[in-house]
Design a protein around this motif. Sequence first.
Motif, PDB file in Angstrom:
ATOM      1  N   ARG A 168       0.798  -1.252   0.000  1.00  0.00           N
ATOM      2  CA  ARG A 168       0.000   0.000   0.000  1.00  0.00           C
ATOM      3  C   ARG A 168       0.818   1.282   0.000  1.00  0.00           C
ATOM      4  O   ARG A 168       0.618   2.141  -0.817  1.00  0.00           O
ATOM      5  N   ARG A 169       1.718   1.455   0.971  1.00  0.00           N
ATOM      6  CA  ARG A 169       2.636   2.602   0.970  1.00  0.00           C
ATOM      7  C   ARG A 169       1.956   3.933   0.711  1.00  0.00           C
ATOM      8  O   ARG A 169       2.329   4.670  -0.185  1.00  0.00           O
ATOM      9  N   VAL A 170       0.920   4.218   1.467  1.00  0.00           N
ATOM     10  CA  VAL A 170       0.338   5.555   1.404  1.00  0.00           C
ATOM     11  C   VAL A 170       1.159   6.472   2.316  1.00  0.00           C
ATOM     12  O   VAL A 170       1.926   5.996   3.157  1.00  0.00           O
ATOM     13  N   PHE A 171       1.015   7.779   2.132  1.00  0.00           N
ATOM     14  CA  PHE A 171       1.727   8.726   2.986  1.00  0.00           C
ATOM     15  C   PHE A 171       0.883   8.964   4.229  1.00  0.00           C
ATOM     16  O   PHE A 171      -0.088   9.721   4.202  1.00  0.00           O
ATOM     17  N   GLY A 172       1.260   8.312   5.322  1.00  0.00           N
ATOM     18  CA  GLY A 172       0.433   8.268   6.523  1.00  0.00           C
ATOM     19  C   GLY A 172       0.207   9.604   7.203  1.00  0.00           C
ATOM     20  O   GLY A 172      -0.812   9.817   7.850  1.00  0.00           O
ATOM     21  N   THR A 173       1.167  10.530   7.032  1.00  0.00           N
ATOM     22  CA  THR A 173       1.047  11.825   7.718  1.00  0.00           C
ATOM     23  C   THR A 173       0.328  12.866   6.861  1.00  0.00           C
ATOM     24  O   THR A 173       0.193  14.014   7.254  1.00  0.00           O
ATOM     25  N   LEU A 174      -0.108  12.450   5.670  1.00  0.00           N
ATOM     26  CA  LEU A 174      -0.887  13.346   4.805  1.00  0.00           C
ATOM     27  C   LEU A 174      -2.343  12.881   4.783  1.00  0.00           C
ATOM     28  O   LEU A 174      -2.634  11.709   5.035  1.00  0.00           O
ATOM     29  N   THR A 175      -3.252  13.789   4.452  1.00  0.00           N
ATOM     30  CA  THR A 175      -4.671  13.411   4.381  1.00  0.00           C
ATOM     31  C   THR A 175      -4.924  12.568   3.134  1.00  0.00           C
ATOM     32  O   THR A 175      -4.077  12.488   2.224  1.00  0.00           O
ATOM     33  N   VAL A 176      -6.110  11.971   3.096  1.00  0.00           N
ATOM     34  CA  VAL A 176      -6.553  11.212   1.924  1.00  0.00           C
ATOM     35  C   VAL A 176      -6.470  12.094   0.681  1.00  0.00           C
ATOM     36  O   VAL A 176      -5.929  11.709  -0.362  1.00  0.00           O
ATOM     37  N   GLU A 177      -7.005  13.307   0.813  1.00  0.00           N
ATOM     38  CA  GLU A 177      -7.031  14.237  -0.324  1.00  0.00           C
ATOM     39  C   GLU A 177      -5.616  14.584  -0.806  1.00  0.00           C
ATOM     40  O   GLU A 177      -5.343  14.621  -2.007  1.00  0.00           O
ATOM     41  N   GLU A 178      -4.703  14.818   0.145  1.00  0.00           N
ATOM     42  CA  GLU A 178      -3.318  15.155  -0.219  1.00  0.00           C
ATOM     43  C   GLU A 178      -2.623  13.972  -0.907  1.00  0.00           C
ATOM     44  O   GLU A 178      -1.860  14.161  -1.858  1.00  0.00           O
ATOM     45  N   ASN A 179      -2.921  12.761  -0.441  1.00  0.00           N
ATOM     46  CA  ASN A 179      -2.377  11.571  -1.102  1.00  0.00           C
ATOM     47  C   ASN A 179      -2.837  11.502  -2.555  1.00  0.00           C
ATOM     48  O   ASN A 179      -2.052  11.214  -3.453  1.00  0.00           O
ATOM     49  N   LEU A 180      -4.124  11.765  -2.758  1.00  0.00           N
ATOM     50  CA  LEU A 180      -4.662  11.721  -4.121  1.00  0.00           C
ATOM     51  C   LEU A 180      -3.996  12.790  -4.989  1.00  0.00           C
ATOM     52  O   LEU A 180      -3.628  12.533  -6.136  1.00  0.00           O
ATOM     53  N   ARG A 181      -3.832  13.988  -4.410  1.00  0.00           N
ATOM     54  CA  ARG A 181      -3.230  15.073  -5.191  1.00  0.00           C
ATOM     55  C   ARG A 181      -1.818  14.701  -5.639  1.00  0.00           C
ATOM     56  O   ARG A 181      -1.387  15.029  -6.746  1.00  0.00           O
ATOM     57  N   LEU A 182      -1.084  13.988  -4.770  1.00  0.00           N
ATOM     58  CA  LEU A 182       0.276  13.567  -5.128  1.00  0.00           C
ATOM     59  C   LEU A 182       0.274  12.612  -6.319  1.00  0.00           C
ATOM     60  O   LEU A 182       1.218  12.573  -7.091  1.00  0.00           O
ATOM     61  N   GLY A 183      -0.820  11.835  -6.442  1.00  0.00           N
ATOM     62  CA  GLY A 183      -0.909  10.909  -7.568  1.00  0.00           C
ATOM     63  C   GLY A 183      -0.951  11.623  -8.906  1.00  0.00           C
ATOM     64  O   GLY A 183      -0.612  11.053  -9.947  1.00  0.00           O
ATOM     65  N   ALA A 184      -1.381  12.888  -8.889  1.00  0.00           N
ATOM     66  CA  ALA A 184      -1.527  13.643 -10.137  1.00  0.00           C
ATOM     67  C   ALA A 184      -0.310  14.524 -10.416  1.00  0.00           C
ATOM     68  O   ALA A 184      -0.400  15.473 -11.181  1.00  0.00           O
ATOM     69  N   PHE A 185       0.846  14.180  -9.821  1.00  0.00           N
ATOM     70  CA  PHE A 185       1.982  15.114  -9.916  1.00  0.00           C
ATOM     71  C   PHE A 185       2.466  15.312 -11.348  1.00  0.00           C
ATOM     72  O   PHE A 185       3.068  16.329 -11.665  1.00  0.00           O
ATOM     73  N   THR A 186       2.211  14.369 -12.255  1.00  0.00           N
ATOM     74  CA  THR A 186       2.675  14.564 -13.642  1.00  0.00           C
ATOM     75  C   THR A 186       1.608  15.247 -14.496  1.00  0.00           C
ATOM     76  O   THR A 186       1.833  15.529 -15.657  1.00  0.00           O
TER      77      THR A 186
END
Length: 236
Positions: free
Chosen positions: A85-103
Amino acid sequence: MLSLENLVVKYGNVEALHGIDMKVSEGEIVSILGANGAGKSTTLMAISGLVKPASGGILFEGKPLHTLPAHRIVEMGIAQVPEGRRVFGTLTVEENLRLGAFTSKDKERDGETKEWIFTLFPILKERRKQLAGTLSGGEQQMLAIGRALMAHPRLLLLDEPSLGLAPLIIKAIFETIRQINESGVTVVLVEQNARAALRLAHRGYVMEVGRVVLADTAQNLLANPEVHSAYLGGHG
């Protein structure tokens, strides 16, 4: 869409993949089965550029991937959901999703994709302001899949999505993988739960110690007595 041609991967002096061949056509779900240490995760990591082949090639729509850095491979439309899984535990759900769109350069499309992810996984919408580290294992897996979808992939690589999850959650996640595929995303699925994987997939490859030992339709693999005794025994 994707082809692996005589792919050899080494870790130091140890050969992990001994010249494997695989093909994935657009629109398919292809499942890679095998025991631990068979080379399944290494295969996915080679496709996504996280390990470089010693020889052989990986082509995506005829273009070589094995010469590209990992971030360029994401830009070409290939996203991986890593094992564990390796989600970013100290970030919110929304922030994790935003990171997915970095490109991504298309903010409007990103917003639409996020809404689509919230319809696939309504619990993520409820928890969008929550820290990812406080989610259950199943919710973290949903978030990891959602984060990969934010990159607008045409090919989604899933590494052991059912690992350590309760049967009901596994069922829900596999159902969602089917929906993602029906929306036009091609899927390569590495999975210990062979029965569930083959019920979902169109075709499958069975790997043993760095080699492909069987390639067939999912239906034929489900009915194959050797596959049955090695991988399907005792799974409900």
